[in-house]
Design a protein around this motif. Structure first.
Motif, PDB file in Angstrom:
ATOM      1  N   UNK A 109      15.959  16.826 -33.271  1.00 37.56           N
ATOM      2  CA  UNK A 109      15.652  17.712 -32.140  1.00 37.56           C
ATOM      3  C   UNK A 109      14.167  17.989 -32.004  1.00 37.56           C
ATOM      4  N   UNK A 110      13.356  17.051 -32.463  1.00 40.87           N
ATOM      5  CA  UNK A 110      11.901  17.228 -32.367  1.00 40.87           C
ATOM      6  C   UNK A 110      11.389  16.264 -31.303  1.00 40.87           C
ATOM      7  N   UNK A 111      10.423  16.757 -30.516  1.00 37.72           N
ATOM      8  CA  UNK A 111       9.838  15.897 -29.472  1.00 37.72           C
ATOM      9  C   UNK A 111       9.182  14.682 -30.123  1.00 37.72           C
ATOM     10  N   UNK A 112       9.436  13.526 -29.532  1.00 32.48           N
ATOM     11  CA  UNK A 112       8.886  12.297 -30.115  1.00 32.48           C
ATOM     12  C   UNK A 112       7.456  12.102 -29.637  1.00 32.48           C
ATOM     13  N   UNK A 113       6.553  12.781 -30.268  1.00 34.06           N
ATOM     14  CA  UNK A 113       5.133  12.659 -29.908  1.00 34.06           C
ATOM     15  C   UNK A 113       4.284  12.872 -31.143  1.00 34.06           C
TER      16      UNK A 113
END
Ligand SMILES: Nc1ncnc2c1ncn2[C@@H]1O[C@H](COP(=O)(O)OP(=O)(O)OP(=O)(O)O)[C@@H](O)[C@H]1O
Length: 582
Positions: free
Chosen positions: A226-230
């Protein structure tokens, strides 16, 4: 006779009318059929110069020399390796890259070619508002028309062009930039820089490469967690320490194209930045160079504050990007498609902490002045050792080294065969002295490994660490690139010169600051003087006014007095008169 004439006149008018109607109906029918035919049997694809697909198609047209039979061109001096594949006398050799002029097809000149047996037509259109058209950099579009109903021909052509482009650009690094049009419309290609050529403290390169690789392949992991892929990387430190070189080398290693932008660019605002970042394609590196440029420095802030206090409006020197705009854009760089954000700055303390927080800039790397290790490695990169040791006995080695130490720097004639550059013109001795070809070698002599190690150590022992950037040392070594011994012997003198230069620049800066301070002081004094003068003038004026008032009052009083006296006198006279009459 008359009715006959009238009749024939009427007859020919009717004929004309009839034939005109038939012709016009035929023309309209033909138009209708053609429209039907072209609408149903023609495919049109438009390639916008701001889009990477333009590059694929452009490259295909160039490779296939589609423009070679064009009859109308613009001729420009060639400044890049970009070519339109039009044969030219100026590029008379077989190798187009050697030409000094580029022939660019004119706008709106359709060019026919065949792809997989299908007739195709390509037209280069003029970009909106372009006053001149000097080539691809001007923007515009390529309009492709395929005379077929079969969509697969277009699909094949595009995938063919893309595959060819990727294959061709693989050995080179593609760097996109922004132009006056505010979109990605400038492309340059560079030779790929091997990661090995970077001289950084141990482990830094490996850490960055592994981190980026790990990020690119863990898209699913990010989604599951659930972590932004950046991922953002901030490279900061003094100029010339290798920040940009690292990003270029990493991009080459990871097979990614770079999309570089400057926040200080004219006309760049939040909306433009957001549009630019949003249009960056998958699998790329977004590079924001000198990220601090978007925000005023401390001195600038002070200057602006002072000017505001004085009510002076300063000319805009910074970009129109706001911090919140930039943060929003950085937060938006999430992608399942592997986009990495890199930012560089020479002044990290100018950056707002919000920009630096984890999640925006996940990896921060401080680039410093050269360490001893870096100095040794830089020397060794300039003077690589012999590939293989001569089969000499190890006991002979030390003797050879000491011989080398005593031996004066080798001249071209004493250099080993593999170390000297080759003279590009073997007939140079016959050339007239005026045009004699420079025969000095362009490669250094290949010394034995032990000699190089020793020279490198000696070089590093003479250069204090944390004092010079790699770029500075590289600049020095370039002046003696074929003479390792001279490099060691001359480095102390060079350092003295650099110190002198720095001292001179420091003094100049100090003087400049002092001058500015004095000017400011003088300005302030003058302003105070003027204010004081104004005050005195005002006081004087008040006094004069007061005196005037007093004088006027006195005069009025006097006049009133006189008036009163006169009235009293008149009254008295009247009374006396009346009395007399009685
Ligand atoms: N660590 C390094 N390793 C190898 N070459 C370097 C290194 N640092 C600087 N150089 C060389 O110095 C020149 C300038 O380097 P680069 O542009 O990468 O520096 P920079 O830190 O990005 O500077 P700036 O902040 O001014 O952009 C390049 O030619 C590069 O090859």
């Amino acid at each position: 006779m008359e009715p006959v004439l009238a009749n024939s006149y009427l007859q020919s008018s009717l004929n004309f009318f009839f034939f005109g109607t038939v012709l016009e109906t035929g023309r309209r029918l033909w138009q209708f059929l053609m429209d039907k035919f072209t609408g149903g049997f023609v495919l049109t694809a438009i390639f916008d110069s701001a889009d990477p697909a333009y590059e694929w198609f452009f490259s295909y047209l160039n490779d296939e020399k589609i423009w070679s039979s064009t009859r109308e061109f613009r001729v420009t001096a060639r400044t890049t390796s970009r070519t339109w594949g039009v044969n030219s006398a100026a590029s008379n050799s077989n190798n187009d890259d050697e030409g000094y002029a580029e022939y660019t097809p004119s706008y709106d000149q359709p060019q026919l070619f065949k792809y997989q047996g299908t007739y195709c037509q390509v037209t280069r259109t003029k970009p909106e508002g372009a006053a001149h058209g000097l080539g691809h950099e001007d923007g515009g579009q390529l309009v492709l028309t395929l005379y077929t109903r079969n969509r697969s021909v277009l699909d094949n052509l595009i995938s063919h062009a893309r595959a060819q482009y990727l294959k061709k650009s693989k050995p080179r690094l593609v760097v996109h930039g922004t132009d006056h049009c505010g979109s990605w419309c400038q492309v340059t290609t560079k030779a790929r820089r091997p990661l090995d050529s970077l001289i950084l403290p141990t482990g830094v390169k490996e850490m960055m490469l592994n981190d980026a690789r790990d990020f690119l392949r863990s898209e699913q992991w990010y989604a599951d967690a659930g972590i932004q892929h950046k991922r953002g990387y901030l490279l900061y430190g003094p100029p010339g320490t290798g920040k940009s070189s690292t990003i270029h080398a990493l991009a080459g290693e990871l097979d990614l194209e770079i999309y570089a932008l400057s926040l200080a660019a004219n006309g760049m605002d939040d909306a433009g930045l957001s549009r630019l970042i949003g249009s960056t394609p998958a699998h790329s590196i977004i590079l924001i160079e000198d990220i601090d440029c978007a925000f005023p420095s401390r001195e600038e802030k002070k200057r602006q504050k002072e000017a505001k206090e004085k009510g002076i409006v300063l000319a805009e020197t910074q970009s129109r990007i706001t911090l919140s705009g930039l943060l929003n854009v950085i937060d938006g760089v999430s992608s399942e498609e592997g986009r990495l954000l890199f930012a560089t700055t020479n002044y990290v303390n100018r950056l707002d902490p919000a920009l630096l927080r984890a999640g925006r800039m996940d990896v921060k790397i401080h680039y410093k002045m050269s360490t001893q290790d870096q100095i040794v490695n830089l020397f060794k990169r300039f003077y690589p050792a012999q590939k293989e040791e001569a089969p000499a006995a190890s006991d002979k080695k030390s003797r050879r080294i000491s011989e080398l130490e005593l031996t004066p720097p080798p001249t071209p004639s004493t250099l080993p065969a593999d170390s000297t550059s080759t003279d590009p013109n073997p007939t140079s001795d016959t050339a007239s002295p005026k045009f004699a070809v420079d025969t000095t070698p362009i490669y250094p002599p290949r010394l034995p490994q032990a000699a190089v190690d020793q020279l490198a150590e000696r070089f590093a022992s003479l250069v204090p660490q944390n004092k010079f950037t790699v770029a500075e040392l590289q600049g020095y070594l370039l002046t003696v690139k074929t003479r390792p011994y001279e490099a060691v012997d001359g480095v102390v003198k060079w350092m003295e010169e650099v110190e002198e230069e720095r001292e001179r620049m420091r003094k100049e800066k100090e003087e400049e600051e002092k001058r500015e301070e004095e000017e400011e002081k003088k300005e302030k004094e003058e302003q105070e003087k003027a204010e004081k003068k104004d005050k005195v003038d005002e006081e004087k004026k008040d006094k004069v006014d007061e005196e005037k008032k007093e004088k006027v009052g006195e005069e009025k009083e006097k006049v009133d007095e006189e008036k009163k006296e006169k009235v009293d006198e008149e009254k008295k006279e009247k009374v006396d008169e009346e009395k007399k009459e009685d």
